[in-house]
Design a protein around this motif. Sequence first.
Motif, PDB file in Angstrom:
ATOM      1  N   ALA A   1       0.829  -1.198   0.000  1.00 47.06           N
ATOM      2  CA  ALA A   1       0.000   0.000   0.000  1.00 47.06           C
ATOM      3  C   ALA A   1       0.862   1.246   0.000  1.00 47.06           C
ATOM      4  O   ALA A   1       0.538   2.257  -0.632  1.00 47.06           O
ATOM      5  CB  ALA A   1      -0.927  -0.002   1.216  1.00 47.06           C
TER       6      ALA A   1
ATOM      7  N   ALA B   1       2.046   1.689  -3.485  1.00 51.70           N
ATOM      8  CA  ALA B   1       0.981   2.053  -4.407  1.00 51.70           C
ATOM      9  C   ALA B   1       0.502   3.481  -4.224  1.00 51.70           C
ATOM     10  O   ALA B   1       0.184   4.160  -5.185  1.00 51.70           O
ATOM     11  CB  ALA B   1      -0.193   1.097  -4.241  1.00 51.70           C
ATOM     12  N   LEU B   2       0.417   3.951  -3.001  1.00 52.48           N
ATOM     13  CA  LEU B   2      -0.186   5.253  -2.754  1.00 52.48           C
ATOM     14  C   LEU B   2       0.749   6.267  -2.112  1.00 52.48           C
ATOM     15  O   LEU B   2       0.572   7.458  -2.268  1.00 52.48           O
ATOM     16  CB  LEU B   2      -1.415   5.092  -1.840  1.00 52.48           C
TER      17      LEU B   2
ATOM     18  N   SER C   1     -10.457   5.546   6.066  1.00 52.43           N
ATOM     19  CA  SER C   1      -9.659   6.354   5.148  1.00 52.43           C
ATOM     20  C   SER C   1      -8.546   7.079   5.884  1.00 52.43           C
ATOM     21  O   SER C   1      -7.386   7.087   5.455  1.00 52.43           O
ATOM     22  CB  SER C   1     -10.555   7.362   4.422  1.00 52.43           C
TER      23      SER C   1
ATOM     24  N   LEU D   1     -10.282   8.544   0.626  1.00 55.01           N
ATOM     25  CA  LEU D   1     -10.684   7.207   0.179  1.00 55.01           C
ATOM     26  C   LEU D   1     -12.163   6.942   0.447  1.00 55.01           C
ATOM     27  O   LEU D   1     -12.795   6.163  -0.274  1.00 55.01           O
ATOM     28  CB  LEU D   1      -9.822   6.147   0.853  1.00 55.01           C
TER      29      LEU D   1
ATOM     30  N   LEU E   1      -4.008  -5.280   4.836  1.00 54.85           N
ATOM     31  CA  LEU E   1      -4.917  -4.619   3.906  1.00 54.85           C
ATOM     32  C   LEU E   1      -6.377  -4.857   4.293  1.00 54.85           C
ATOM     33  O   LEU E   1      -6.721  -5.914   4.821  1.00 54.85           O
ATOM     34  CB  LEU E   1      -4.702  -5.136   2.484  1.00 54.85           C
TER      35      LEU E   1
ATOM     36  N   SER F   1      -9.701  -3.484  -0.501  1.00 61.47           N
ATOM     37  CA  SER F   1      -8.631  -3.534  -1.502  1.00 61.47           C
ATOM     38  C   SER F   1      -8.946  -4.479  -2.650  1.00 61.47           C
ATOM     39  O   SER F   1      -8.308  -4.417  -3.706  1.00 61.47           O
ATOM     40  CB  SER F   1      -7.305  -3.938  -0.845  1.00 61.47           C
TER      41      SER F   1
ATOM     42  N   GLU G   1       1.322  -5.743  -5.459  1.00 65.44           N
ATOM     43  CA  GLU G   1       0.041  -5.078  -5.223  1.00 65.44           C
ATOM     44  C   GLU G   1      -0.843  -5.021  -6.464  1.00 65.44           C
ATOM     45  O   GLU G   1      -1.980  -4.544  -6.403  1.00 65.44           O
ATOM     46  CB  GLU G   1       0.269  -3.658  -4.705  1.00 65.44           C
TER      47      GLU G   1
ATOM     48  N   THR H   1      -4.633  -6.005  -6.529  1.00 67.32           N
ATOM     49  CA  THR H   1      -5.550  -5.217  -5.712  1.00 67.32           C
ATOM     50  C   THR H   1      -5.973  -3.967  -6.480  1.00 67.32           C
ATOM     51  O   THR H   1      -5.522  -3.715  -7.604  1.00 67.32           O
ATOM     52  CB  THR H   1      -4.890  -4.791  -4.397  1.00 67.32           C
ATOM     53  N   ASP H   2      -6.798  -3.143  -5.835  1.00 66.50           N
ATOM     54  CA  ASP H   2      -7.227  -1.873  -6.435  1.00 66.50           C
ATOM     55  C   ASP H   2      -6.147  -0.808  -6.431  1.00 66.50           C
ATOM     56  O   ASP H   2      -6.263   0.194  -7.150  1.00 66.50           O
ATOM     57  CB  ASP H   2      -8.416  -1.291  -5.646  1.00 66.50           C
ATOM     58  N   TYR H   3      -5.123  -0.942  -5.607  1.00 68.21           N
ATOM     59  CA  TYR H   3      -4.289   0.204  -5.275  1.00 68.21           C
ATOM     60  C   TYR H   3      -3.472   0.812  -6.421  1.00 68.21           C
ATOM     61  O   TYR H   3      -3.380   2.035  -6.520  1.00 68.21           O
ATOM     62  CB  TYR H   3      -3.401  -0.130  -4.079  1.00 68.21           C
TER      63      TYR H   3
ATOM     64  N   GLY I   1      -3.910   4.616  -7.289  1.00 65.62           N
ATOM     65  CA  GLY I   1      -2.717   5.438  -7.164  1.00 65.62           C
ATOM     66  C   GLY I   1      -2.383   6.209  -8.421  1.00 65.62           C
ATOM     67  O   GLY I   1      -2.006   7.386  -8.360  1.00 65.62           O
TER      68      GLY I   1
END
Length: 375
Positions: free
Chosen positions: A12, A15-16, A92, A109, A138, A142, A311, A314-316, A320
């Motif tokens: 994470a 990614a972010l 978030s 988020l 996570l 995610s 990652e 996942t959505d990240y 990102g």
Amino acid sequence: MIKLLLSGVVAASVALGPLAAPAHASAPAPPAPVLLAPRGPYPLGTATLHLVDSSRADPWTPARRRELMVTLWYPARAKSGVRARYVTPAESALLLAGLEAEGVPTDLLSRIKTHAVTGAAPSRTGLPLVVLSPGFGLPRSSLTSLGEDLASRGYAVAAIDHTYESRATTFPDGRTTTCTACDIEDSPGRVPAIRSADVSFVIDRLTGSRPAWGPPGLIDASRIGLAGHSIGGNSAAQAMRDDPRIDAGVNMDGAFIAPIAAPGLARPFLLFGAADTFTPGSPDEERSWRDNWPRLTGWKRWAAVTGAGHESFTDYPMLGEQLGMPAGALTGVRAVDVTRTYVSAFFDRHLRGRARPLLDGRSPKYPEVKFQAVG
């Protein structure tokens, strides 16, 4: 292996973290990212479930009973209504605080809207069930893009927050728990057995004559799958060994911290990971996927995704990139597409009996996916 075990802390942040803060303190706050729309024909409903296992003490906080938050997605009648938010404001804030990002609204988020309508009536019953287990650290959110896509194709999907293994889990009474397990040195070795028990409990509560949500018969208990990311993938194999109701499983880039016990696992299983992590010859593969491959004694595939990171399943990365992170070799949107396509094909084949030639060799539409081994 640290990256694989502590995916919430590392992945994470990768990614972010570098992109969350604006370039200058005076820069406007970024808009909320957008999730990729699901591709199936059915509109989506969702319910958030608080499930308490009164028979079991919480393994991380023994003074409490084990309680879980679960997001359920399913095909719905309604195409419109109030769409569920991605996470709560409290979740978030905790997720972003761990990234030490300055100048980013703490509720960023929570302003992401999903594609599912809260509390919508299910459109059908007899749905095959897929349970999702996220990486260590996570939250269940995610895996939203994967969960929504499966539900839009006619599955019921239950994503679990494994309490005290996620950076942030909000409960109906307003509590938001954090990752107690992240601070315990030997916690990764304990996780697969804990998650196996969590998964079986959730299946218990979603099936039978008095399910925790929805009408009896919403879920077809004879068709159950399980997919996990990182340590959730290892936990998927353990849960299948422990619970014969689970018909098929997917490990998305997770090392086998707990090896598959003898006599092995004879039900369908897909190893789906980043090419630079588990391809033959890599250090992690030497200790994990190669050693456990012979213990998978049923239908099996080992697929490597070129350009993917840990990652990517996942959505990240997708979120990102919308906040300014440079795209990697495999962009976030492409990673979501690849993951959705192969995971749904696997469950279509093994929970619905549908032919899916995509799983039998290279595809010109997905040249980044290479099968290392088949069985």
